[in-house]
Design an enzyme around this catalytic site. Structure first.
Site, mmCIF file in Angstrom:
data_model
loop_
_atom_site.group_PDB
_atom_site.id
_atom_site.type_symbol
_atom_site.label_atom_id
_atom_site.label_comp_id
_atom_site.label_asym_id
_atom_site.label_seq_id
_atom_site.Cartn_x
_atom_site.Cartn_y
_atom_site.Cartn_z
ATOM 1 N N MET A 1 -25.003 -14.850 -117.704
ATOM 2 C CA MET A 1 -25.184 -13.491 -117.186
ATOM 3 C C MET A 1 -26.634 -13.021 -117.377
ATOM 4 O O MET A 1 -27.477 -13.775 -117.847
ATOM 5 C CB MET A 1 -24.236 -12.536 -117.906
ATOM 6 C CG MET A 1 -22.802 -12.666 -117.483
ATOM 7 S SD MET A 1 -21.810 -11.401 -118.332
ATOM 8 C CE MET A 1 -20.241 -11.610 -117.512
ATOM 9 N N THR B 1 -27.319 -4.231 -124.868
ATOM 10 C CA THR B 1 -26.943 -5.033 -123.702
ATOM 11 C C THR B 1 -27.388 -6.470 -123.916
ATOM 12 O O THR B 1 -28.508 -6.707 -124.383
ATOM 13 C CB THR B 1 -27.575 -4.503 -122.382
ATOM 14 O OG1 THR B 1 -27.462 -5.524 -121.379
ATOM 15 C CG2 THR B 1 -29.027 -4.115 -122.494
ATOM 16 N N ILE B 2 -26.511 -7.413 -123.565
ATOM 17 C CA ILE B 2 -26.902 -8.827 -123.717
ATOM 18 C C ILE B 2 -28.044 -9.167 -122.760
ATOM 19 O O ILE B 2 -28.733 -10.148 -122.955
ATOM 20 C CB ILE B 2 -25.718 -9.801 -123.485
ATOM 21 C CG1 ILE B 2 -25.167 -9.693 -122.057
ATOM 22 C CG2 ILE B 2 -24.628 -9.592 -124.513
ATOM 23 C CD1 ILE B 2 -24.255 -10.858 -121.672
ATOM 24 N N ASP B 3 -28.233 -8.346 -121.712
ATOM 25 C CA ASP B 3 -29.298 -8.629 -120.736
ATOM 26 C C ASP B 3 -30.690 -8.414 -121.347
ATOM 27 O O ASP B 3 -31.669 -8.951 -120.843
ATOM 28 C CB ASP B 3 -29.159 -7.718 -119.503
ATOM 29 C CG ASP B 3 -27.798 -7.879 -118.816
ATOM 30 O OD1 ASP B 3 -27.082 -8.820 -119.153
ATOM 31 O OD2 ASP B 3 -27.473 -7.036 -117.960
ATOM 32 N N GLY C 1 -20.968 -2.808 -120.489
ATOM 33 C CA GLY C 1 -20.462 -4.086 -121.004
ATOM 34 C C GLY C 1 -20.579 -4.130 -122.516
ATOM 35 O O GLY C 1 -21.578 -3.690 -123.071
HETATM 36 O O1 F6P Z 1 -24.786 -5.655 -118.196
HETATM 37 C C1 F6P Z 1 -24.231 -6.620 -119.010
HETATM 38 C C2 F6P Z 1 -23.475 -7.635 -118.201
HETATM 39 O O2 F6P Z 1 -22.932 -8.550 -119.127
HETATM 40 C C3 F6P Z 1 -24.307 -8.338 -117.108
HETATM 41 O O3 F6P Z 1 -25.053 -9.389 -117.626
HETATM 42 C C4 F6P Z 1 -23.228 -8.769 -116.148
HETATM 43 O O4 F6P Z 1 -23.713 -8.933 -114.839
HETATM 44 C C5 F6P Z 1 -22.267 -7.649 -116.236
HETATM 45 O O5 F6P Z 1 -22.397 -7.062 -117.504
HETATM 46 C C6 F6P Z 1 -20.821 -8.016 -116.023
HETATM 47 O O6 F6P Z 1 -20.114 -6.853 -115.894
HETATM 48 P P1 F6P Z 1 -18.540 -6.674 -116.066
HETATM 49 O O7 F6P Z 1 -18.272 -6.569 -117.529
HETATM 50 O O8 F6P Z 1 -18.261 -5.378 -115.379
HETATM 51 O O9 F6P Z 1 -17.896 -7.856 -115.428
#
Ligand code: F6P
Length: 338
Positions: A169, A125-127, A11
């Protein structure tokens, strides 16, 4: 002349371009040739590159997204994927590979390191769920975006006397929701690390209502599990991550059922991932670029550059992806009682 390649996987978030810019400027000054790999590991499989020179990156300061594009390509799900990558790295004479991303991207980086590639990982990662680093690129921008978005809605909630659930998220870690909830003075926080207690949530809402506060703010992380909620989607990405989302609506419905008055629900989705980088993310990206440049100078590979009290530090890639970082009970209880 030594050649290094940069790729961004998983992401996206804001701050990646600051890293690319800073890394290219520093590596060019160390007489390295730098090439960008397009769309993460997909570009390594398909030999999709673009040259990166100080001229091409100079205007990237603070811009959102990844100028190299990204993807969730998993080489282990592609027949002969790793062999193809090794061949292509050799063909392109890439001696150092810089991988920017979260757990999935850095797990592949770790595997490439085991296969003999000179890899350096950069946490993004934003997480903010990578261990051995206080922060990952993108986290601060995401918190700032959440705070700005929710602040725009709060006035309407107050005017209409409406409670609101905000879902953000974060997958299995609650850092994004925790930091945003603190910044916004939220009344309730639900994160995946702790079980959701609807009784306590409703007691808090009733108590606030009795005190005249009818616009309580509830912050919820997408990975929260609630009994009776069947939110597991069939959508799974190539790294085995289930697509999350929707818990906020479930909580609002439960509140309505238990104590009446359905709260408004906002699922912020991709908003936190975009826009101009928060200055701290730009700063962090510069620090990480310096860490990478130092590592190349000293031939230190197979590591992720992290940050610890404003100083960069290396951690073995295998350790960096050995677990995910989650919110500790003390961290949560310091700010939230329910
Ligand atoms: O890993 C980063 C993230 O933004 C998570 O917080 C979220 O669940 C996921 O990516 C969303 O993924 P995608 O971009 O595949 O929809």
């Amino acid at each position: 002349m030594k050649k290094a390649a940069i790729l961004t996987g998983g992401g996206d978030s804001s701050g990646i371009n600051d890293f690319i810019r800073s890394a290219v400027l520093l590596l060019a000054s160390q007489d390295l040739e730098v090439v960008g790999v397009k769309q993460g590991y997909l570009g390594l499989l398909e030999e999709a590159y673009r040259p990166l020179t100080p001229d091409t990156v100079n205007s990237l300061v603070g811009t959102g997204g990844s100028m190299l594009l990204t993807s969730r390509t998993n080489p282990s799900k592609v027949a002969g994927g790793y062999e193809r990558i090794l061949d292509n790295l050799e063909k392109e004479k890439i001696e150092v590979l810089i991988c920017v991303g979260g757990n999935d991207t850095l797990s592949v980086a770790g595997k490439l390191s085991e296969l003999g590639v000179q890899v350096i990982g950069v946490p993004q990662t934003i997480d903010n769920d990578l261990p051995y680093t206080d922060y990952c690129i993108g986290f601060h921008t995401a918190v700032a975006n959440i705070a700005a978005s929710v602040r725009m809605i709060i006035s309407s909630n107050i005017s209409h006397q409406k409670e609101m659930v905000v879902e953000v998220m974060g997958r299995d870690s609650g850092f994004l929701a925790l930091r945003s909830a603190i910044a916004l003075g939220a009344d309730y926080l639900a994160i995946p690390e702790f079980s959701l207690d609807m009784e306590k949530l409703c007691t808090m809402l009733l108590s606030n209502r009795a005190k005249g506060n009818k616009s309580s703010l509830m912050m919820v992380s997408e990975g929260v599990k609630a009994s009776g909620a069947n939110l597991l989607s069939d959508e799974v990405d190539v790294f085995g991550n289930i697509k999350l989302g929707g818990i906020g609506y479930h909580i609002a419905e439960q509140v309505d059922k238990k104590i009446g008055a359905k709260p408004r629900t906002e699922v912020l989705g991709y908003i936190p991932r975009g826009g101009m980088a928060d200055p701290y993310d730009s700063f962090l990206s510069v620090l990480f670029a310096r860490g990478v440049a130092e590592n190349i100078k000293s031939n230190t590979f197979g590591v992720m550059v992290g940050i610890d009290a404003q100083t960069t530090k290396n951690v073995a890639l295998s350790l960096a992806v050995s677990s995910i970082r989650v919110v500790q009970e003390k961290e949560y209880r310091n700010f939230f009682t329910c």
